[in-house]
Scaffold this motif. Structure first.
Motif, mmCIF file in Angstrom:
data_model
loop_
_atom_site.group_PDB
_atom_site.id
_atom_site.type_symbol
_atom_site.label_atom_id
_atom_site.label_comp_id
_atom_site.label_asym_id
_atom_site.label_seq_id
_atom_site.Cartn_x
_atom_site.Cartn_y
_atom_site.Cartn_z
ATOM 1 N N CYS A 1 -7.058 76.239 -15.865
ATOM 2 C CA CYS A 1 -5.642 76.468 -16.199
ATOM 3 C C CYS A 1 -4.754 76.264 -14.974
ATOM 4 N N TYR A 2 -5.189 76.776 -13.835
ATOM 5 C CA TYR A 2 -4.411 76.569 -12.618
ATOM 6 C C TYR A 2 -4.404 75.095 -12.217
ATOM 7 N N GLY A 3 -5.504 74.389 -12.444
ATOM 8 C CA GLY A 3 -5.534 72.951 -12.179
ATOM 9 C C GLY A 3 -4.552 72.195 -13.060
ATOM 10 N N VAL A 4 -4.502 72.542 -14.350
ATOM 11 C CA VAL A 4 -3.531 71.921 -15.263
ATOM 12 C C VAL A 4 -2.110 72.236 -14.806
ATOM 13 N N PHE A 5 -1.874 73.483 -14.401
ATOM 14 C CA PHE A 5 -0.551 73.880 -13.926
ATOM 15 C C PHE A 5 -0.110 73.020 -12.741
ATOM 16 N N PHE A 6 -0.958 72.941 -11.718
ATOM 17 C CA PHE A 6 -0.578 72.172 -10.531
ATOM 18 C C PHE A 6 -0.467 70.679 -10.839
#
Length: 149
Positions: A54-59
């Motif tokens: 999820c954090y990878g998608v966010f960034f």
């Protein structure tokens, strides 16, 4: 002024008995039991991977939304580094306690919490709500930027 030493007569036998009783009150009766294993976070690996994804998608979505701006890239790289530090320090700290026991959720059991047992779906929903909303927010920003260009 300080030379006067008027102390009442104290029976030392009574004082000694009181001191012994006081000492006994503060002595531990037994040593606490040592847990046989390190329970750790008790969250399954797939939950941590979902959070990191999820954090990878966010960034990634924020990087796409901001285009080629050098200042935005710099801010994103700094944010990614802070995220690595956040998860990395937690991982290092968790490894100091030794190997963790297998998660109850991986064994098909409920996770024991302060407020009572929680089923797998509830644990995933509670832990992943913020990372999922952040990822959806960034995707929304990327879509808005793409449609307005």
């Amino acid at each position: 002024m300080y030379e006067q030493h008027d102390f009442p007569n104290v029976d030392l036998g009574d004082a000694a008995a009181e001191l012994e009783a006081l000492d006994a009150a503060f002595l531990p009766h037994a040593a606490p039991l040592v847990p046989p294993a390190n329970p750790g976070f008790q969250l399954p690996r797939r939950l941590w991977l979902a959070m990191v994804a999820c954090y990878g998608v966010f960034f990634g979505a924020i990087a796409i939304a901001t285009g080629g701006s050098g200042a935005a890239r710099f801010a994103i790289v700094i944010s990614v580094l802070y995220t690595f530090v956040f998860f990395g320090v937690a991982r290092i700290g968790a490894r100091q306690a030794g190997p963790e026991a297998r998660s109850p959720l991986d064994r098909g059991q409920a996770l024991s919490t302060w407020t009572g047992p929680m089923e797998s779906r509830t644990v995933f929903a509670q832990v992943l709500i913020v990372p999922v909303v952040l990822a959806l927010f960034a995707i929304g920003i990327a879509i808005i930027c793409a449609l307005s260009a």
